[in-house]
Scaffold this motif. Structure first.
Motif, PDB file in Angstrom:
ATOM      1  N   ASN A 124     -66.334 -53.809 127.467  1.00 40.58           N
ATOM      2  CA  ASN A 124     -66.326 -54.339 126.135  1.00 40.58           C
ATOM      3  C   ASN A 124     -65.331 -55.603 125.679  1.00 40.58           C
ATOM      4  O   ASN A 124     -64.988 -55.894 124.499  1.00 40.58           O
ATOM      5  CB  ASN A 124     -65.407 -53.183 125.160  1.00 40.58           C
ATOM      6  CG  ASN A 124     -66.752 -52.099 124.981  1.00 40.58           C
ATOM      7  OD1 ASN A 124     -67.638 -52.291 125.460  1.00 40.58           O
ATOM      8  ND2 ASN A 124     -66.245 -50.763 124.760  1.00 40.58           N
ATOM      9  N   ASP A 152     -58.236 -50.971 121.422  1.00 41.02           N
ATOM     10  CA  ASP A 152     -58.844 -49.613 121.864  1.00 41.02           C
ATOM     11  C   ASP A 152     -60.029 -49.920 122.330  1.00 41.02           C
ATOM     12  O   ASP A 152     -60.785 -49.342 123.585  1.00 41.02           O
ATOM     13  CB  ASP A 152     -58.713 -48.629 120.846  1.00 41.02           C
ATOM     14  CG  ASP A 152     -58.456 -47.086 121.304  1.00 41.02           C
ATOM     15  OD1 ASP A 152     -58.196 -47.023 122.527  1.00 41.02           O
ATOM     16  OD2 ASP A 152     -59.201 -46.189 120.777  1.00 41.02           O
ATOM     17  N   TYR A 153     -61.218 -50.558 121.393  1.00 40.97           N
ATOM     18  CA  TYR A 153     -62.389 -50.937 121.911  1.00 40.97           C
ATOM     19  C   TYR A 153     -62.507 -51.744 123.074  1.00 40.97           C
ATOM     20  O   TYR A 153     -63.191 -51.602 124.067  1.00 40.97           O
ATOM     21  CB  TYR A 153     -63.197 -51.604 120.578  1.00 40.97           C
ATOM     22  CG  TYR A 153     -64.592 -51.896 121.175  1.00 40.97           C
ATOM     23  CD1 TYR A 153     -65.534 -51.014 121.222  1.00 40.97           C
ATOM     24  CD2 TYR A 153     -64.876 -53.115 121.302  1.00 40.97           C
ATOM     25  CE1 TYR A 153     -66.800 -51.223 121.316  1.00 40.97           C
ATOM     26  CE2 TYR A 153     -66.549 -53.512 121.542  1.00 40.97           C
ATOM     27  CZ  TYR A 153     -67.255 -52.413 121.561  1.00 40.97           C
ATOM     28  OH  TYR A 153     -68.713 -52.920 122.096  1.00 40.97           O
ATOM     29  N   ASP A 175     -57.716 -50.835 116.365  1.00 46.47           N
ATOM     30  CA  ASP A 175     -59.246 -50.666 116.827  1.00 46.47           C
ATOM     31  C   ASP A 175     -59.643 -51.545 117.981  1.00 46.47           C
ATOM     32  O   ASP A 175     -60.592 -51.269 118.843  1.00 46.47           O
ATOM     33  CB  ASP A 175     -59.968 -50.672 115.651  1.00 46.47           C
ATOM     34  CG  ASP A 175     -60.003 -49.673 114.570  1.00 46.47           C
ATOM     35  OD1 ASP A 175     -59.486 -48.559 115.044  1.00 46.47           O
ATOM     36  OD2 ASP A 175     -60.571 -49.781 113.368  1.00 46.47           O
TER      37      ASP A 175
END
Lengths: 248, 248
Positions: free
Chosen positions: A240, A232-233, A229
């Motif tokens: 990001n 990927d973020y 997570d």
């Protein structure tokens, strides 16, 4: 720990408990995560592969801390000897050997600087918190739960073969030498699982113990999933990357 | 801990150290995070506001564990009394009082079920790992670093007033009663900062101690930031809610 409320039924048989453990993997193992599908399918940039290798190094580097914490709590020489093999696998028996060293070679193979990787200064906070949660879990929960949390290795041969073939096929900057980390894991993981699964099936007899080992395996799946997570973020959509983290 | 290498200069004066601490906030405090801009600016759906309230409850609920861990390490009654006010602020002095209770009212006010929130079963693993990392940090690092890690409160009055006015303006399902949690924080946080900042400026005298308190504040900013990364990843783009987490 979640889901610790004992269900209102009799304890599972060993075969049923193994099936329940495998069902956790079928729902939650990180082979299902979008970042892994991207990584193995060739949709990652070189910078994204670097971010993966850099962050995953922190997980690799803390595995011996987790294993030593467990060894320090095991009651017999026999159990400690069994688990000690894992220290050998990761730390090797001479400079330049062992799984951590092979992961550093993987990181160098994808273009990272060894000192940067070893410093772990540029990893994502989400990686650090998830990995540290795993070490703390093994320190603070029962030996049975700590051993059960290692059982994600039941699911790893599949993801390793998918990863190695996918990455060799799709990325021209990755060679078999780069991915040498994974070759011994294909024999080490099943050997480790033989012991750990046998231990769990033998010792998780009550409804409460069985609920606890299933929760431990869900927790460990969360540790792996959460790291993806964070990757990927931070590295797939622009804008990001958190302050202080690796910028490809 | 990152960035612990002492820089090659003389120790900062108290005024310079305070400026350096404030500079950490200017770069890394979570008022800068895209999810907060979205939350305060009215771009969140009700489900996203619910996910924020549900996950942030876990942070609120663990603050007394963090503070009690620190109190247990403080050497004098005077210091322990000072820090004990924080337990009172969060746990109250009777059923139905205190910050955790007010956060539950906030969560109910945005449409969540109290028992679901209190169980913490549906929070994101990234939330749990970040919050637990904070409690562990306070247990395991020096008292000076533990106190320094509380100094994100230096930056909170600004974000609170921005949040309250923004959320009241933009969301018709949010009232002043819902946001009552934040009102006492506007006086509690500056009072807490007076003590904690004074302690840090007085006790962080060497170059090494000053590097350690700055790193502790960066760590704490990462704890807050990482929780928003997890929310933004799971609840803003479709398809990213991890297995087992709250589905709006």
């Amino acid at each position: 720990m979640n889901d610790m409320t004992p269900p209102a039924h009799a304890p599972l048989s060993p075969g049923e408990l193994e099936a329940a453990l495998r069902a956790v993997g079928a729902e939650r193992y990180h082979n299902l995560h979008p970042f892994h599908r991207r990584l193995h399918g060739g949709q990652c940039t070189r910078g994204q592969v670097q971010a993966w290798a850099l962050n995953r190094y922190y997980y690799q580097s803390r595995i011996p801390a987790k294993d030593a914490a467990l060894i320090s709590r095991l009651p017999t020489a026999e159990l400690r000897r069994e688990w000690r093999r894992r220290l050998l696998d990761h730390d090797g028996d001479a400079p330049g050997t062992g799984g951590i060293e092979r992961w550093l070679k993987l990181a160098e193979g994808v273009g990272l600087d060894r000192a940067t990787v070893e410093s772990t200064e540029a990893i994502l906070p989400g990686t650090r918190f998830a990995v540290d949660a795993y070490v703390t879990f093994v320190r603070e929960n029962s030996v049975l739960e700590a051993i059960a949390s290692s059982l994600t290795e039941m699911f790893s041969p599949g993801i390793i073969s998918e990863r190695v073939s996918g990455m060799l096929k799709h990325y021209d900057f990755i060679t078999e030498t780069t991915l040498a980390y994974f070759t011994p894991r294909l024999t080490q993981a099943p050997r480790d699982v033989d012991f750990a699964l046998g231990y769990v099936l033998q010792h998780a007899r009550s409804v409460e113990q069985q609920a606890a080992v299933l929760a431990a395996l869900r927790f460990k799946c969360d540790v792996l999933w959460s790291q993806l997570d964070a990757l990927d973020y931070a590295y797939v959509s622009p804008g990001n990357i958190p302050p202080g983290a690796f910028v490809p």
